[in-house]
Design a protein around this motif. Structure first.
Motif, PDB file in Angstrom:
ATOM      1  N   LEU A  60       1.343   9.929   1.237  1.00 22.70           N
ATOM      2  CA  LEU A  60       1.569   8.539   1.642  1.00 22.70           C
ATOM      3  C   LEU A  60       3.044   8.147   1.602  1.00 22.70           C
ATOM      4  O   LEU A  60       3.415   7.058   2.049  1.00 22.70           O
ATOM      5  N   GLY A  61       3.876   9.012   1.024  1.00 20.04           N
ATOM      6  CA  GLY A  61       5.301   8.712   0.926  1.00 20.04           C
ATOM      7  C   GLY A  61       5.649   7.792  -0.226  1.00 20.04           C
ATOM      8  O   GLY A  61       6.764   7.260  -0.295  1.00 20.04           O
ATOM      9  N   LEU A  62       4.718   7.586  -1.158  1.00 19.17           N
ATOM     10  CA  LEU A  62       4.968   6.638  -2.246  1.00 19.17           C
ATOM     11  C   LEU A  62       6.079   7.105  -3.185  1.00 19.17           C
ATOM     12  O   LEU A  62       6.704   6.275  -3.859  1.00 19.17           O
ATOM     13  N   HIS A  63       6.320   8.403  -3.229  1.00 18.55           N
ATOM     14  CA  HIS A  63       7.371   8.920  -4.114  1.00 18.55           C
ATOM     15  C   HIS A  63       8.766   8.531  -3.624  1.00 18.55           C
ATOM     16  O   HIS A  63       9.741   8.686  -4.353  1.00 18.55           O
ATOM     17  N   GLN A  64       8.866   8.006  -2.395  1.00 13.52           N
ATOM     18  CA  GLN A  64      10.172   7.603  -1.848  1.00 13.52           C
ATOM     19  C   GLN A  64      10.527   6.156  -2.186  1.00 13.52           C
ATOM     20  O   GLN A  64      11.655   5.727  -1.954  1.00 13.52           O
ATOM     21  N   ILE A  65       9.561   5.403  -2.696  1.00  5.77           N
ATOM     22  CA  ILE A  65       9.779   3.974  -2.927  1.00  5.77           C
ATOM     23  C   ILE A  65      10.675   3.761  -4.144  1.00  5.77           C
ATOM     24  O   ILE A  65      10.490   4.390  -5.186  1.00  5.77           O
ATOM     25  N   ARG A  66      11.621   2.874  -3.996  1.00  8.40           N
ATOM     26  CA  ARG A  66      12.457   2.433  -5.117  1.00  8.40           C
ATOM     27  C   ARG A  66      12.339   0.918  -5.201  1.00  8.40           C
ATOM     28  O   ARG A  66      12.108   0.244  -4.197  1.00  8.40           O
ATOM     29  N   ALA A 120      13.698   1.093   7.787  1.00  7.76           N
ATOM     30  CA  ALA A 120      13.174   2.433   8.048  1.00  7.76           C
ATOM     31  C   ALA A 120      11.848   2.618   7.325  1.00  7.76           C
ATOM     32  O   ALA A 120      11.736   2.313   6.127  1.00  7.76           O
ATOM     33  N   PRO A 121      10.816   3.092   8.037  1.00  7.53           N
ATOM     34  CA  PRO A 121       9.531   3.309   7.375  1.00  7.53           C
ATOM     35  C   PRO A 121       9.581   4.512   6.448  1.00  7.53           C
ATOM     36  O   PRO A 121      10.479   5.352   6.538  1.00  7.53           O
ATOM     37  N   LEU A 122       8.607   4.584   5.562  1.00  9.93           N
ATOM     38  CA  LEU A 122       8.508   5.755   4.700  1.00  9.93           C
ATOM     39  C   LEU A 122       8.162   6.972   5.539  1.00  9.93           C
ATOM     40  O   LEU A 122       7.414   6.886   6.511  1.00  9.93           O
ATOM     41  N   LYS A 123       8.721   8.118   5.158  1.00 12.81           N
ATOM     42  CA  LYS A 123       8.351   9.362   5.811  1.00 12.81           C
ATOM     43  C   LYS A 123       7.068   9.848   5.164  1.00 12.81           C
ATOM     44  O   LYS A 123       7.057  10.267   4.007  1.00 12.81           O
ATOM     45  N   ALA A 124       5.969   9.757   5.906  1.00  9.33           N
ATOM     46  CA  ALA A 124       4.668  10.056   5.332  1.00  9.33           C
ATOM     47  C   ALA A 124       3.778  10.740   6.345  1.00  9.33           C
ATOM     48  O   ALA A 124       3.835  10.448   7.540  1.00  9.33           O
ATOM     49  N   SER A 125       2.955  11.667   5.863  1.00  7.51           N
ATOM     50  CA  SER A 125       1.985  12.306   6.741  1.00  7.51           C
ATOM     51  C   SER A 125       0.817  11.373   7.017  1.00  7.51           C
ATOM     52  O   SER A 125       0.123  11.517   8.019  1.00  7.51           O
ATOM     53  N   VAL A 126       0.590  10.422   6.120  1.00 10.67           N
ATOM     54  CA  VAL A 126      -0.439   9.395   6.312  1.00 10.67           C
ATOM     55  C   VAL A 126       0.272   8.047   6.263  1.00 10.67           C
ATOM     56  O   VAL A 126       0.570   7.536   5.174  1.00 10.67           O
ATOM     57  N   PRO A 127       0.604   7.437   7.407  1.00  7.01           N
ATOM     58  CA  PRO A 127       1.389   6.196   7.396  1.00  7.01           C
ATOM     59  C   PRO A 127       0.628   5.034   6.790  1.00  7.01           C
ATOM     60  O   PRO A 127      -0.587   4.912   6.939  1.00  7.01           O
ATOM     61  N   LEU A 128       1.360   4.195   6.064  1.00  7.35           N
ATOM     62  CA  LEU A 128       0.799   3.000   5.443  1.00  7.35           C
ATOM     63  C   LEU A 128       1.254   1.764   6.202  1.00  7.35           C
ATOM     64  O   LEU A 128       2.354   1.728   6.742  1.00  7.35           O
ATOM     65  N   SER A 129       0.418   0.742   6.191  1.00  6.74           N
ATOM     66  CA  SER A 129       0.841  -0.548   6.724  1.00  6.74           C
ATOM     67  C   SER A 129       1.851  -1.170   5.773  1.00  6.74           C
ATOM     68  O   SER A 129       1.776  -0.957   4.559  1.00  6.74           O
ATOM     69  N   PRO A 130       2.823  -1.950   6.278  1.00  6.40           N
ATOM     70  CA  PRO A 130       3.798  -2.584   5.386  1.00  6.40           C
ATOM     71  C   PRO A 130       3.101  -3.528   4.414  1.00  6.40           C
ATOM     72  O   PRO A 130       2.067  -4.123   4.743  1.00  6.40           O
ATOM     73  N   PRO A 131       3.640  -3.702   3.200  1.00  6.94           N
ATOM     74  CA  PRO A 131       3.037  -4.647   2.251  1.00  6.94           C
ATOM     75  C   PRO A 131       3.141  -6.074   2.762  1.00  6.94           C
ATOM     76  O   PRO A 131       4.122  -6.445   3.408  1.00  6.94           O
ATOM     77  N   VAL A 132       2.110  -6.865   2.470  1.00  9.00           N
ATOM     78  CA  VAL A 132       2.108  -8.247   2.963  1.00  9.00           C
ATOM     79  C   VAL A 132       3.000  -9.145   2.125  1.00  9.00           C
ATOM     80  O   VAL A 132       3.485 -10.175   2.597  1.00  9.00           O
ATOM     81  N   ASP A 133       3.231  -8.790   0.875  1.00 13.61           N
ATOM     82  CA  ASP A 133       4.082  -9.602   0.007  1.00 13.61           C
ATOM     83  C   ASP A 133       4.554  -8.764  -1.168  1.00 13.61           C
ATOM     84  O   ASP A 133       4.258  -7.573  -1.274  1.00 13.61           O
ATOM     85  N   GLU A 134       5.300  -9.400  -2.071  1.00 14.38           N
ATOM     86  CA  GLU A 134       5.887  -8.693  -3.199  1.00 14.38           C
ATOM     87  C   GLU A 134       4.832  -8.150  -4.156  1.00 14.38           C
ATOM     88  O   GLU A 134       4.998  -7.092  -4.759  1.00 14.38           O
ATOM     89  N   VAL A 135       3.727  -8.879  -4.301  1.00 18.65           N
ATOM     90  CA  VAL A 135       2.647  -8.420  -5.187  1.00 18.65           C
ATOM     91  C   VAL A 135       2.060  -7.112  -4.686  1.00 18.65           C
ATOM     92  O   VAL A 135       1.909  -6.137  -5.437  1.00 18.65           O
TER      93      VAL A 135
END
Length: 199
Positions: free
Chosen positions: A149-155, A180-195
């Motif tokens: 999912l590319g979650l390891h790229q999130i800071r 720039a979107p996350l580089k992921a083999s399974v793309p995620l939708s952008p988060p709707v808010d900070e939560v």
């Protein structure tokens, strides 16, 4: 052993059905308080979500609900934390349902983030019960899903860059370059808010 036949077989089948119905009824009636039990201990599982939003999401339309594998994993851990016999005997029921839900979700690529969370919870449950191989298996599933999912790229700072870019794009009359979107083999939708981003 000799096979059951006649009235004996009918009675045995009836007892199994009654037991299954009783388990289902107890499970349903126990669920509201089970949630409270789990969320009192959620930090022991590193399950950091917005509690109110999670509870409210249980009443959303099916496609927007947490995946059943995650919900059953939550109830499983609630039964474990309760230490009450009436809850403890339901652990195999919720464990079986969660495992079946994970397999189904992976097959259909359904709400994969929830499957990742469910796998983490099951890994914790298995490790606590000394079932090391099963714990390792589910923690490995969670790790592979996170990378996919590319979650390891999130800071943490990425959220602020994303919000600033979105605000600039909304205020500008000219097209703006999207973050720039996350580089992921399974793309995620952008988060709707900070939560949602934090979760």
């Amino acid at each position: 052993a000799a096979a059951l036949s006649g009235p004996t077989r009918v009675f045995a089948d009836f007892k199994l059905r009654v037991r299954a119905c009783a388990c289902a009824c107890v499970s349903a009636s126990a669920r509201p308080s089970s949630l409270d039990i789990f969320f009192q201990h959620r930090h022991q599982c590193a399950f950091d979500v917005h509690v109110g939003r999670f509870k409210a999401s249980l009443f959303h339309p099916t496609a927007r609900k947490p995946h059943p594998s995650l919900v059953d994993a939550v109830y499983l851990l609630a039964c474990y934390f309760s230490r009450a016999p009436a809850y403890t005997e339901l652990e195999p029921h919720f464990l079986k349902r969660s495992l079946r839900g994970i397999a189904d979700a992976l097959q259909h690529s359904d709400r994969i983030v929830h499957v990742l969370q469910a796998s983490c919870l099951l890994a914790v449950y298995f490790f606590w019960h000394g079932r090391t191989l099963e714990g390792y298996y589910h923690s490995s599933i969670a790790a592979r899903l996170a990378v996919g999912l590319g979650l390891h790229q999130i800071r943490h700072r990425d959220w602020f860059h994303h919000r600033a870019a979105a605000a600039a794009a909304a205020a500008s009359p000219y097209p703006q370059e999207a973050p720039a979107p996350l580089k992921a083999s399974v793309p995620l939708s952008p988060p709707v808010d900070e939560v949602e981003y934090a979760e």
